[in-house]
Design a protein around this motif. Structure first.
Motif, PDB file in Angstrom:
ATOM      1  N   GLN A 137      -6.102   3.188  -6.339  1.00  0.00           N
ATOM      2  CA  GLN A 137      -4.941   2.483  -5.806  1.00  0.00           C
ATOM      3  C   GLN A 137      -5.201   1.005  -5.561  1.00  0.00           C
ATOM      4  O   GLN A 137      -4.313   0.171  -5.771  1.00  0.00           O
ATOM      5  CB  GLN A 137      -4.448   3.190  -4.532  1.00  0.00           C
ATOM      6  CG  GLN A 137      -3.801   4.535  -4.834  1.00  0.00           C
ATOM      7  CD  GLN A 137      -3.334   5.263  -3.599  1.00  0.00           C
ATOM      8  OE1 GLN A 137      -3.210   4.684  -2.515  1.00  0.00           O
ATOM      9  NE2 GLN A 137      -3.058   6.555  -3.737  1.00  0.00           N
ATOM     10  N   THR A 138      -6.400   0.624  -5.132  1.00  0.00           N
ATOM     11  CA  THR A 138      -6.675  -0.805  -4.947  1.00  0.00           C
ATOM     12  C   THR A 138      -6.657  -1.536  -6.293  1.00  0.00           C
ATOM     13  O   THR A 138      -6.233  -2.698  -6.370  1.00  0.00           O
ATOM     14  CB  THR A 138      -8.034  -1.033  -4.268  1.00  0.00           C
ATOM     15  OG1 THR A 138      -9.068  -0.398  -5.026  1.00  0.00           O
ATOM     16  CG2 THR A 138      -8.023  -0.499  -2.848  1.00  0.00           C
TER      17      THR A 138
ATOM     18  N   LEU B 213      -6.380   8.159  -4.943  1.00  0.00           N
ATOM     19  CA  LEU B 213      -6.718   7.175  -3.925  1.00  0.00           C
ATOM     20  C   LEU B 213      -7.767   6.187  -4.422  1.00  0.00           C
ATOM     21  O   LEU B 213      -7.712   4.989  -4.103  1.00  0.00           O
ATOM     22  CB  LEU B 213      -7.227   7.898  -2.675  1.00  0.00           C
ATOM     23  CG  LEU B 213      -7.372   7.060  -1.402  1.00  0.00           C
ATOM     24  CD1 LEU B 213      -6.020   6.509  -0.968  1.00  0.00           C
ATOM     25  CD2 LEU B 213      -8.003   7.893  -0.296  1.00  0.00           C
TER      26      LEU B 213
ATOM     27  N   ILE C 259       2.314   1.802  -3.506  1.00  0.00           N
ATOM     28  CA  ILE C 259       1.302   2.246  -4.466  1.00  0.00           C
ATOM     29  C   ILE C 259       0.907   3.697  -4.210  1.00  0.00           C
ATOM     30  O   ILE C 259       0.645   4.464  -5.153  1.00  0.00           O
ATOM     31  CB  ILE C 259       0.073   1.314  -4.426  1.00  0.00           C
ATOM     32  CG1 ILE C 259       0.430  -0.075  -4.963  1.00  0.00           C
ATOM     33  CG2 ILE C 259      -1.080   1.905  -5.229  1.00  0.00           C
ATOM     34  CD1 ILE C 259       0.877  -0.106  -6.416  1.00  0.00           C
ATOM     35  N   ARG C 260       0.880   4.113  -2.958  1.00  0.00           N
ATOM     36  CA  ARG C 260       0.571   5.516  -2.669  1.00  0.00           C
ATOM     37  C   ARG C 260       1.612   6.451  -3.274  1.00  0.00           C
ATOM     38  O   ARG C 260       1.301   7.588  -3.630  1.00  0.00           O
ATOM     39  CB  ARG C 260       0.489   5.741  -1.148  1.00  0.00           C
ATOM     40  CG  ARG C 260      -0.842   5.345  -0.551  1.00  0.00           C
ATOM     41  CD  ARG C 260      -1.062   5.996   0.798  1.00  0.00           C
ATOM     42  NE  ARG C 260      -0.159   5.496   1.820  1.00  0.00           N
ATOM     43  CZ  ARG C 260      -0.443   4.462   2.622  1.00  0.00           C
ATOM     44  NH1 ARG C 260      -1.588   3.821   2.499  1.00  0.00           N
ATOM     45  NH2 ARG C 260       0.409   4.076   3.544  1.00  0.00           N
TER      46      ARG C 260
ATOM     47  N   GLN D 162       0.823  -1.210   0.000  1.00  0.00           N
ATOM     48  CA  GLN D 162       0.000   0.000   0.000  1.00  0.00           C
ATOM     49  C   GLN D 162       0.860   1.265   0.000  1.00  0.00           C
ATOM     50  O   GLN D 162       0.557   2.235  -0.705  1.00  0.00           O
ATOM     51  CB  GLN D 162      -0.915   0.001   1.219  1.00  0.00           C
ATOM     52  CG  GLN D 162      -2.011  -1.052   1.183  1.00  0.00           C
ATOM     53  CD  GLN D 162      -2.829  -1.042   2.454  1.00  0.00           C
ATOM     54  OE1 GLN D 162      -3.151   0.013   2.993  1.00  0.00           O
ATOM     55  NE2 GLN D 162      -3.176  -2.226   2.953  1.00  0.00           N
TER      56      GLN D 162
ATOM     57  N   THR E  27       2.984   6.147  -6.147  1.00  0.00           N
ATOM     58  CA  THR E  27       2.931   6.199  -7.610  1.00  0.00           C
ATOM     59  C   THR E  27       2.336   7.507  -8.117  1.00  0.00           C
ATOM     60  O   THR E  27       2.605   7.913  -9.250  1.00  0.00           O
ATOM     61  CB  THR E  27       2.068   5.051  -8.161  1.00  0.00           C
ATOM     62  OG1 THR E  27       0.714   5.206  -7.689  1.00  0.00           O
ATOM     63  CG2 THR E  27       2.613   3.701  -7.727  1.00  0.00           C
TER      64      THR E  27
ATOM     65  N   LEU F 281      -1.033   7.798  -8.210  1.00  0.00           N
ATOM     66  CA  LEU F 281      -2.409   7.480  -8.593  1.00  0.00           C
ATOM     67  C   LEU F 281      -3.379   8.078  -7.583  1.00  0.00           C
ATOM     68  O   LEU F 281      -3.071   8.171  -6.393  1.00  0.00           O
ATOM     69  CB  LEU F 281      -2.612   5.965  -8.621  1.00  0.00           C
ATOM     70  CG  LEU F 281      -2.091   5.194  -9.829  1.00  0.00           C
ATOM     71  CD1 LEU F 281      -2.170   3.703  -9.554  1.00  0.00           C
ATOM     72  CD2 LEU F 281      -2.878   5.549 -11.084  1.00  0.00           C
TER      73      LEU F 281
END
Length: 263
Positions: A168-169, A165, A158-159, A155, A161, A163
């Motif tokens: 992100q999943t 919110l 990915i935060r 997580q 990147t 993108l």
């Protein structure tokens, strides 16, 4: 009618990590057998699952390996499912969490792409080394400490990147469901080779020789020859490695393109 339908539903499987015994480290009740502890039981479980597979695993087989009675194991775990869940989380401890991944309030010069690659490679390695992980990962809640540490690391990467919110999943799914599928297939291929008593290259060669003799299949394989040759790699291991690395770069490239599109 509604009440009847609800009665038919199976409740979500409870987790060993929600039990007091697990939170206390699996301490046995009074009168437990000497020379036995939960860490040893879990380590032996992992070794048996690796050597013999999930289908052959039983508490009786485990007890024999530990040289104790089956009831002795139940001093430390309540059920076989609890033990499998403990083993599952134990091998997730093999996934390395890059030290440079920052928290929400920290800065880092590390590239999120490199961190994502490292986590993906480690996850694939666990799936390949332990083919029994794939079915169990879908059977349990996956809330053990090692899995949660790995999940939280994913997580945080990915935060970074960029993108939004809300997406992100989806990015996590794009990367790690791909890795799950790839690692599962690779691990099962290695299992089949071991069961057949042949090397990976021999298994592939024998399989190709068989399918090329079947007219309904051979034309598909013939049409695929060009792209398989273009992939490169002289061994099955090299082919797996090239496919995984390239596919991972394609997924990462997709995340980069999405960040640009929504930016």
């Amino acid at each position: 009618m509604v009440a009847a339908e609800r009665a038919k539903r199976r409740p979500a499987r409870a987790s060993v990590w929600l039990a007091d015994k697990a939170r206390r480290g699996g301490a046995a009740r009074g009168g437990q057998p000497s020379g036995l502890d939960r860490d040893r039981i879990v380590a032996t479980t992992v070794a048996l699952l690796d050597a013999e597979g999930l289908a052959r695993f039983s508490m009786r087989r485990l007890a024999a390996e530990l040289n104790v009675t089956a009831m002795s194991v139940y001093w430390y775990v309540d059920t076989k499912d609890d033990l499998l869940e403990l083993a599952l989380d134990a091998v997730f401890g093999e996934t390395g969490v890059p030290a440079a991944i920052p928290g929400d309030d920290e800065e880092s010069t590390a590239d999120w792409r490199d961190q994502l690659r490292e986590l993906a490679v480690d996850y694939r390695a666990v799936l390949v080394r332990h083919p029994w992980v794939s079915p169990l990962a879908g059977a349990f809640l996956n809330i053990g400490p090692n899995y949660l540490e790995f999940s939280f690391a994913v997580q945080r990467v990915i935060r970074r990147t960029g993108l939004p919110l809300s997406e992100q999943t989806a990015a996590i799914s794009a990367v790690f469901q791909f890795v799950y599928g790839f690692g599962t297939i690779e691990g099962h291929f290695i299992e089949r080779c071991a069961a057949a008593g042949v090397s990976h290259d021999e298994y592939l060669s024998d399989a190709m020789a068989v399918v090329m003799q079947v007219p309904e299949i051979s034309h598909v394989m013939e049409a695929s020859k060009a792209i398989m040759e273009a992939r490169g790699g002289d061994t099955v291991a090299e082919m797996f490695e090239r496919d995984f690395s390239t596919a991972l770069e394609i997924v990462i490239g997709g995340i980069e393109a999405r960040v640009t599109a929504v930016g």
